[in-house]
Design a protein around this motif. Structure first.
Motif, PDB file in Angstrom:
ATOM      1  N   UNK A 135       3.449  12.004   1.239  1.00 31.74           N
ATOM      2  CA  UNK A 135       4.197  12.664   0.184  1.00 31.74           C
ATOM      3  C   UNK A 135       5.824  12.587   0.289  1.00 31.74           C
ATOM      4  N   UNK A 136       6.401  12.350   1.091  1.00 31.74           N
ATOM      5  CA  UNK A 136       7.811  12.325   1.251  1.00 31.74           C
ATOM      6  C   UNK A 136       8.442  10.843   0.630  1.00 31.74           C
ATOM      7  N   UNK A 137       7.220   9.960   0.175  1.00 32.16           N
ATOM      8  CA  UNK A 137       7.840   8.952  -0.660  1.00 32.16           C
ATOM      9  C   UNK A 137       7.885   9.243  -2.075  1.00 32.16           C
ATOM     10  N   UNK A 138       7.264  10.444  -2.452  1.00 32.07           N
ATOM     11  CA  UNK A 138       7.562  10.898  -3.704  1.00 32.07           C
ATOM     12  C   UNK A 138       7.003   9.663  -4.872  1.00 32.07           C
ATOM     13  N   UNK A 139       5.721   9.105  -4.494  1.00 29.94           N
ATOM     14  CA  UNK A 139       5.119   8.069  -5.406  1.00 29.94           C
ATOM     15  C   UNK A 139       4.666   8.768  -6.425  1.00 29.94           C
ATOM     16  N   UNK A 140       4.906   7.879  -7.829  1.00 33.49           N
ATOM     17  CA  UNK A 140       4.166   8.123  -9.044  1.00 33.49           C
ATOM     18  C   UNK A 140       2.854   7.305  -8.918  1.00 33.49           C
ATOM     19  N   UNK A 141       1.538   7.838  -8.970  1.00 30.36           N
ATOM     20  CA  UNK A 141       0.478   7.482  -8.938  1.00 30.36           C
ATOM     21  C   UNK A 141      -0.242   7.192 -10.426  1.00 30.36           C
ATOM     22  N   UNK A 142      -0.626   5.905 -10.615  1.00 32.81           N
ATOM     23  CA  UNK A 142      -1.386   5.903 -11.943  1.00 32.81           C
ATOM     24  C   UNK A 142      -2.919   6.333 -11.681  1.00 32.81           C
ATOM     25  N   UNK A 143      -3.361   7.031 -12.289  1.00 29.23           N
ATOM     26  CA  UNK A 143      -5.015   7.424 -12.094  1.00 29.23           C
ATOM     27  C   UNK A 143      -5.850   6.346 -11.915  1.00 29.23           C
ATOM     28  N   UNK A 144      -5.669   5.135 -12.888  1.00 30.79           N
ATOM     29  CA  UNK A 144      -6.502   4.015 -12.904  1.00 30.79           C
ATOM     30  C   UNK A 144      -6.413   3.080 -11.449  1.00 30.79           C
ATOM     31  N   UNK A 145      -5.062   3.418 -10.922  1.00 25.64           N
ATOM     32  CA  UNK A 145      -5.062   2.691  -9.517  1.00 25.64           C
ATOM     33  C   UNK A 145      -5.740   3.309  -8.523  1.00 25.64           C
ATOM     34  N   UNK A 146      -5.608   4.800  -8.503  1.00 24.40           N
ATOM     35  CA  UNK A 146      -6.363   5.568  -7.645  1.00 24.40           C
ATOM     36  C   UNK A 146      -7.941   5.255  -7.865  1.00 24.40           C
ATOM     37  N   UNK A 147      -8.483   5.233  -8.805  1.00 24.40           N
ATOM     38  CA  UNK A 147      -9.816   5.064  -9.307  1.00 24.40           C
ATOM     39  C   UNK A 147     -10.304   3.603  -8.546  1.00 24.40           C
ATOM     40  N   UNK A 148      -9.442   2.649  -8.740  1.00 26.26           N
ATOM     41  CA  UNK A 148      -9.845   1.555  -8.506  1.00 26.26           C
ATOM     42  C   UNK A 148     -10.092   1.264  -6.909  1.00 26.26           C
ATOM     43  N   UNK A 149      -9.027   2.002  -6.064  1.00 25.75           N
ATOM     44  CA  UNK A 149      -9.025   1.915  -4.598  1.00 25.75           C
ATOM     45  C   UNK A 149     -10.406   2.811  -4.270  1.00 25.75           C
ATOM     46  N   UNK A 150     -10.668   3.911  -5.223  1.00 26.02           N
ATOM     47  CA  UNK A 150     -11.852   4.340  -4.862  1.00 26.02           C
ATOM     48  C   UNK A 150     -13.004   3.716  -4.839  1.00 26.02           C
ATOM     49  N   UNK A 151     -13.227   2.833  -5.997  1.00 28.54           N
ATOM     50  CA  UNK A 151     -14.370   1.832  -6.166  1.00 28.54           C
ATOM     51  C   UNK A 151     -14.268   0.971  -5.038  1.00 28.54           C
ATOM     52  N   UNK A 152     -13.122   0.479  -4.997  1.00 23.81           N
ATOM     53  CA  UNK A 152     -13.323  -0.765  -3.791  1.00 23.81           C
ATOM     54  C   UNK A 152     -13.588  -0.108  -2.531  1.00 23.81           C
ATOM     55  N   UNK A 153     -13.547   0.939  -2.032  1.00 29.90           N
ATOM     56  CA  UNK A 153     -13.527   1.610  -0.839  1.00 29.90           C
ATOM     57  C   UNK A 153     -15.118   1.602  -0.525  1.00 29.90           C
ATOM     58  N   UNK A 154     -15.886   1.776  -1.703  1.00 30.52           N
ATOM     59  CA  UNK A 154     -17.225   1.941  -1.532  1.00 30.52           C
ATOM     60  C   UNK A 154     -17.734   3.163  -0.806  1.00 30.52           C
ATOM     61  N   UNK A 155     -17.292   4.234  -0.982  1.00 33.06           N
ATOM     62  CA  UNK A 155     -17.598   5.500  -0.312  1.00 33.06           C
ATOM     63  C   UNK A 155     -17.123   5.714   1.244  1.00 33.06           C
ATOM     64  N   UNK A 156     -15.941   4.759   1.536  1.00 38.48           N
ATOM     65  CA  UNK A 156     -15.446   4.839   2.980  1.00 38.48           C
ATOM     66  C   UNK A 156     -14.173   5.353   2.795  1.00 38.48           C
ATOM     67  N   UNK A 157     -13.836   6.706   3.226  1.00 35.00           N
ATOM     68  CA  UNK A 157     -12.517   7.232   3.158  1.00 35.00           C
ATOM     69  C   UNK A 157     -11.556   6.524   4.127  1.00 35.00           C
ATOM     70  N   UNK A 158     -11.976   6.236   4.934  1.00 28.54           N
ATOM     71  CA  UNK A 158     -10.895   5.554   6.287  1.00 28.54           C
ATOM     72  C   UNK A 158     -10.390   4.257   5.541  1.00 28.54           C
ATOM     73  N   UNK A 159     -11.367   3.476   4.534  1.00 27.16           N
ATOM     74  CA  UNK A 159     -10.775   2.325   4.100  1.00 27.16           C
ATOM     75  C   UNK A 159     -10.132   2.623   3.026  1.00 27.16           C
ATOM     76  N   UNK A 160     -10.539   3.632   2.270  1.00 28.89           N
ATOM     77  CA  UNK A 160      -9.651   3.867   1.030  1.00 28.89           C
ATOM     78  C   UNK A 160      -8.344   4.369   1.406  1.00 28.89           C
ATOM     79  N   UNK A 161      -8.069   5.313   2.554  1.00 29.68           N
ATOM     80  CA  UNK A 161      -6.821   5.795   3.128  1.00 29.68           C
ATOM     81  C   UNK A 161      -5.937   4.624   3.597  1.00 29.68           C
ATOM     82  N   UNK A 162      -6.676   3.644   3.931  1.00 29.92           N
ATOM     83  CA  UNK A 162      -5.914   2.270   4.697  1.00 29.92           C
ATOM     84  C   UNK A 162      -5.551   1.569   3.533  1.00 29.92           C
ATOM     85  N   UNK A 163      -6.324   1.394   2.303  1.00 28.95           N
ATOM     86  CA  UNK A 163      -5.609   0.582   1.215  1.00 28.95           C
ATOM     87  C   UNK A 163      -4.534   1.455   0.557  1.00 28.95           C
ATOM     88  N   UNK A 164      -4.482   2.720   0.467  1.00 31.66           N
ATOM     89  CA  UNK A 164      -3.510   3.320  -0.031  1.00 31.66           C
ATOM     90  C   UNK A 164      -2.161   3.173   0.966  1.00 31.66           C
TER      91      UNK A 164
END
Length: 453
Positions: free
Chosen positions: A202-231
């Motif tokens: 949060x300290x980076x104060x990034x603006x996140x496009x919902x489509x980008x978050x959705x893309x990460x979620x799809x690519x992670x395939x249900x793996x929370x650790x992988x999704x957070x690593x991609x983020x």
């Protein structure tokens, strides 16, 4: 029940980067570790186990955790639930990795648990990550200590416990099945990490496009650790206050590809001409380019491989014999060698160029992969699972399956073999080219029968 104090807040990414510039500085833990839930309320997903009134939620909240096995795919929350238990329990919580540790270390932990119970009256919860990495003989080491109450065992595994866990140990544990997280759950975790200034980014104060978050979620395939690593990877490429959009996500996730040697460009130019000539059903041009490559000293095995690929990719079921011809040419050449091997090569090339063409196989692969990319790894319907153990039968494996040979035409009316979310989807659409026309007519009859109630 007293809750253990949470760990101190993590440094910001910039602070961590500055620290890493000093020799010997400890690296910042990965985002997935920093964002690990500290309480049941922070856990996302697995509501089939954790909503109000469910056994697992109750035993964790009341600090009455029995010996249990957490079974689920990577990143589904097995270690997270164990971490929550460690935060809420009055027992001594001990972690052990079946990957990194061995029996000598395990025996020391069990001896310490026995002394702790005898002299302090304090129980021990032993969390064994990747418990399936211990063979069933090694797992026997847990058994007497579970039976006499020295330890409460929590095992985490990605493998089916029916096969991966010693039957004696399994009989003394409750099994809880975790599912891959839904994309909405993963997006919730990502937004939480983006907002959290202490543990997240949060300290980076990034603006996140919902489509980008959705893309990460799809690519992670249900793996929370992988999704957070991609983020975390994507965020590391952005400046303070930057925008996380699809382009950033794709660039961060882009895998390296191998490039051809540019000195061999003509090799690939002529190879392309050969393929396009066969695809255009011009056997004369195809033979010309084939001989150009052979006479220039090109590897015949490379050409045979291209012919086998072409037989499936460009001819497919318009003439299923095409693949047999290509494979037979490969086998014949390996036995004959050159110069006689030119005959099976030319034989296959001319046959493939003269065949009816169909890209339906290629299109079916693309359509099926698109469905996988959109929906992720959907669970296999329980009716299609093989119930070979008592536990699997208790989980409902095989329930509702109907045996096709028992029905007229070996087609079960109204049956679907895809995940529920894809019921009715069509990936393979035969063309009217060659033998594929007959295949299409048969499929139309079968699909019509299957759609009957």
């Amino acid at each position: 029940m007293a809750k253990k104090p949470a760990s101190s807040s993590s440094p910001t990414l910039m602070e961590a980067a500055a620290r890493r510039t000093h020799l010997g500085a400890q690296a910042t833990p990965p985002l997935a570790d920093r964002m690990r839930p500290q309480s049941l309320e922070e856990v996302v997903g697995q509501q089939q186990l954790l909503r109000e009134g469910k056994l697992l939620r109750d035993v964790i909240r009341k600090d009455r955790v029995p010996s249990l096995i957490l079974w689920g795919p990577p990143g589904s929350g097995k270690t997270t639930l164990a971490h929550v238990v460690s935060q809420l329990t009055r027992a001594e919580f001990v972690r052990f990795s079946a990957v990194l540790g061995g029996l000598p270390e395990l025996r020391e932990l069990l001896a310490a648990a026995r002394e702790r119970r005898a002299y302090q009256g304090k129980p021990t919860i032993l969390f064994v990550d990747e418990i399936h990495r211990f063979n069933k003989g090694q797992q026997d080491a847990f058994l007497p200590h579970v039976e006499d109450g020295t330890i409460t065992l929590i095992g985490a595994t990605t493998e089916n416990p029916s096969f991966a866990v010693n039957a004696a140990v399994l009989s003394r544990c409750r099994v809880f099945r975790l599912e891959a997280l839904h994309p909405q759950d993963v997006e919730q975790l990502l937004m939480r990490a983006l907002a959290d200034r202490e543990r997240g980014i949060g300290s980076q104060e990034l603006e996140a496009d919902p489509a980008a978050l959705a893309a990460i979620a799809r690519a992670a395939g249900g793996d929370a650790r992988r999704a957070l690593g991609m983020l975390e990877t994507a965020a590391s490429t952005l400046p303070q206050g930057g925008k996380l959009d699809l382009a950033v996500v794709e660039a961060a996730a882009e895998s390296r590809t191998l490039l051809y040697d540019k000195s061999g460009e003509e090799h690939y130019n002529v190879s392309s001409a050969l393929i396009k000539s066969m695809r255009g059903s011009d056997p004369d041009a195809a033979l010309y380019w084939l001989l150009r490559m052979l006479d220039a000293g090109d590897d015949p095995l490379f050409l045979l491989r291209r012919l086998m690929i072409f037989a499936s990719e460009d001819v497919g079921n318009a003439d299923p014999r095409a693949l047999q011809v290509a494979v037979s040419a490969d086998e014949a050449f390996r036995r004959m060698g050159m110069p006689e091997g030119i005959y099976p090569l030319a034989h296959a090339c001319l046959y493939l160029a003269s065949c009816p063409k169909s890209a339906a196989v290629k299109a079916a692969i693309g359509a099926a992969r698109a469905a996988i990319a959109e929906h992720g790894a959907l669970p296999v319907p329980k009716k299609l699972r093989n119930a070979v153990t008592k536990l699997m039968r208790a989980e409902g494996y095989g329930d509702g399956y109907r045996y096709p040979p028992d029905f007229e035409g070996s087609v079960v009316p109204g049956e679907s073999y895809l995940p529920d979310e894809l019921a009715g989807a069509r990936f393979y659409e035969p063309t009217n080219q060659g033998l594929e026309q007959a295949i299409g007519e048969r499929l139309a009859r079968l699909r019509g029968a299957a759609n009957k109630p």
